[in-house]
Design a protein around this motif. Sequence first.
Motif, PDB file in Angstrom:
ATOM      1  N   LYS A  40      -8.472  -2.553 -10.095  1.00 40.69           N
ATOM      2  CA  LYS A  40      -8.394  -1.172 -10.577  1.00 40.69           C
ATOM      3  C   LYS A  40      -7.675  -0.257  -9.592  1.00 40.69           C
ATOM      4  O   LYS A  40      -7.568   0.941  -9.814  1.00 40.69           O
ATOM      5  CB  LYS A  40      -9.812  -0.639 -10.839  1.00 40.69           C
ATOM      6  N   GLY A  41      -7.202  -0.841  -8.486  1.00 44.56           N
ATOM      7  CA  GLY A  41      -6.478  -0.057  -7.497  1.00 44.56           C
ATOM      8  C   GLY A  41      -7.354   0.638  -6.478  1.00 44.56           C
ATOM      9  O   GLY A  41      -6.865   1.433  -5.678  1.00 44.56           O
ATOM     10  N   TRP A  52      -9.583  -4.676   7.799  1.00 49.65           N
ATOM     11  CA  TRP A  52      -8.399  -4.539   6.954  1.00 49.65           C
ATOM     12  C   TRP A  52      -8.826  -4.003   5.596  1.00 49.65           C
ATOM     13  O   TRP A  52     -10.009  -3.762   5.354  1.00 49.65           O
ATOM     14  CB  TRP A  52      -7.669  -5.869   6.807  1.00 49.65           C
ATOM     15  N   ALA A  53      -7.867  -3.795   4.715  1.00 49.85           N
ATOM     16  CA  ALA A  53      -8.157  -3.223   3.400  1.00 49.85           C
ATOM     17  C   ALA A  53      -7.569  -4.098   2.299  1.00 49.85           C
ATOM     18  O   ALA A  53      -6.547  -4.759   2.481  1.00 49.85           O
ATOM     19  CB  ALA A  53      -7.584  -1.811   3.293  1.00 49.85           C
ATOM     20  N   GLN A  63     -13.406  -9.255  -8.816  1.00 47.07           N
ATOM     21  CA  GLN A  63     -12.593  -8.108  -8.433  1.00 47.07           C
ATOM     22  C   GLN A  63     -11.237  -8.525  -7.888  1.00 47.07           C
ATOM     23  O   GLN A  63     -10.340  -7.703  -7.760  1.00 47.07           O
ATOM     24  CB  GLN A  63     -13.319  -7.271  -7.386  1.00 47.07           C
ATOM     25  N   LEU A  64     -11.058  -9.778  -7.551  1.00 49.99           N
ATOM     26  CA  LEU A  64      -9.785 -10.240  -7.027  1.00 49.99           C
ATOM     27  C   LEU A  64      -8.742 -10.277  -8.135  1.00 49.99           C
ATOM     28  O   LEU A  64      -9.042 -10.641  -9.266  1.00 49.99           O
ATOM     29  CB  LEU A  64      -9.938 -11.633  -6.416  1.00 49.99           C
ATOM     30  N   PRO A  65      -7.515  -9.910  -7.818  1.00 53.81           N
ATOM     31  CA  PRO A  65      -6.472  -9.959  -8.846  1.00 53.81           C
ATOM     32  C   PRO A  65      -6.151 -11.389  -9.257  1.00 53.81           C
ATOM     33  O   PRO A  65      -6.234 -12.314  -8.456  1.00 53.81           O
ATOM     34  CB  PRO A  65      -5.278  -9.296  -8.155  1.00 53.81           C
ATOM     35  N   PHE A  69       0.841  -1.190   0.000  1.00 51.65           N
ATOM     36  CA  PHE A  69       0.000   0.000   0.000  1.00 51.65           C
ATOM     37  C   PHE A  69       0.880   1.245   0.000  1.00 51.65           C
ATOM     38  O   PHE A  69       1.984   1.239   0.549  1.00 51.65           O
ATOM     39  CB  PHE A  69      -0.888   0.027   1.247  1.00 51.65           C
ATOM     40  N   THR A  70       0.398   2.309  -0.604  1.00 51.73           N
ATOM     41  CA  THR A  70       1.108   3.578  -0.537  1.00 51.73           C
ATOM     42  C   THR A  70       0.896   4.185   0.843  1.00 51.73           C
ATOM     43  O   THR A  70       0.029   3.745   1.618  1.00 51.73           O
ATOM     44  CB  THR A  70       0.598   4.562  -1.594  1.00 51.73           C
TER      45      THR A  70
END
Length: 251
Positions: free
Chosen positions: A63-64, A57-58, A190-192, A32-33
Motif C-alpha cells: 500500500k506504499g 532500514w525501511a 504485506q510483501l509485494p 524511495f521518494t
Amino acid sequence: MTNTELTPAESLPKGMTKAQANLLASTILKNFTLDEMKLAFHTAQSYGANIFNKEMWAIKDTKGNLQMYCSRDFLIKKAYQNKEFVSLQASAVFKKDKITISETEVKHEYNPLEDRGELMGAWAKANTRSGTPYIKYAELKVYRPATPNPYTPWGKDPQAMIIKCAEASVLRRFSEMMSVYLEWEMIEEQLPRIKKSEYKRLISEANESGVWESSEIVEYAKKHYFLFENQEQEIKYFAEQPMLWIHKHAQ
C-alpha cells in the motif's frame, strides 16, 4: 520523483553527503521518494542506528506505507545500553510440556527425548540488575501467518521464529523501540508480489546489492517479495542462466 534524483546538495537530508545519498538511493532505500528517504534516514538517526551498515532500514508495503526494520544485533545492542538489562533466556513450548508462568518466574519442564506434541508458543525472560525479571509468552497462533509460505522462515522453522518473537518483545522493552520490527517479523502478506516478467529486474537488484550466487539471490527474493511455491526454483533457474533469460525476456 524517485531518490535517484537526489543530487542537489540542498535536497539531501541533513548530515548526509552526496556520496552517501547515492549509495542509499541505489541500495538500501532504492525507489524511495525524497521525503521517504529523509524520513527513513532521520528515523534511523533518532534511534542511534547506522543505516549504511543496515542496523536499520525501511521497506514499503504493497500500500506504499513506510515501515522501519532493524537487525536483531542492533536491538540487542540497544537493550544492553539499558543498565537494568543483564541477560536473555528463551525456549519453545509444546503441548505436552509442563509450564507455569508468573510475573516473576518461569517453570518449564520437558523431556527432550520424548514426543512433546504440537508447538504452542515460546517464552522469553530478561534478567535484570534489580532482580525483577521481565517475561513474555508469545502464542504461536497469534504470530504465525495464517498460511505461511513453506519457503520462508515461518514455513521452514516455526519453532525458531516464535522464540524470536518472544525475544523481540522482551528486547523492545529495554531498547525503547516499540514501533520498530525485526526483519523476520515482516508479515508475508504485506510483501509485494513479483511476476516472472520481473525476474530480470530482481536479479539485477540482487547483483547491485552484492548478491551473485543463485541460492543467495533466492534468499534475497524471499526477503523482499512474497513468493509462491514454484517461484523459488524459477528464480534460481533464471539466476543460473542469465543469457537465456535476457534472450527470452528482454524488452
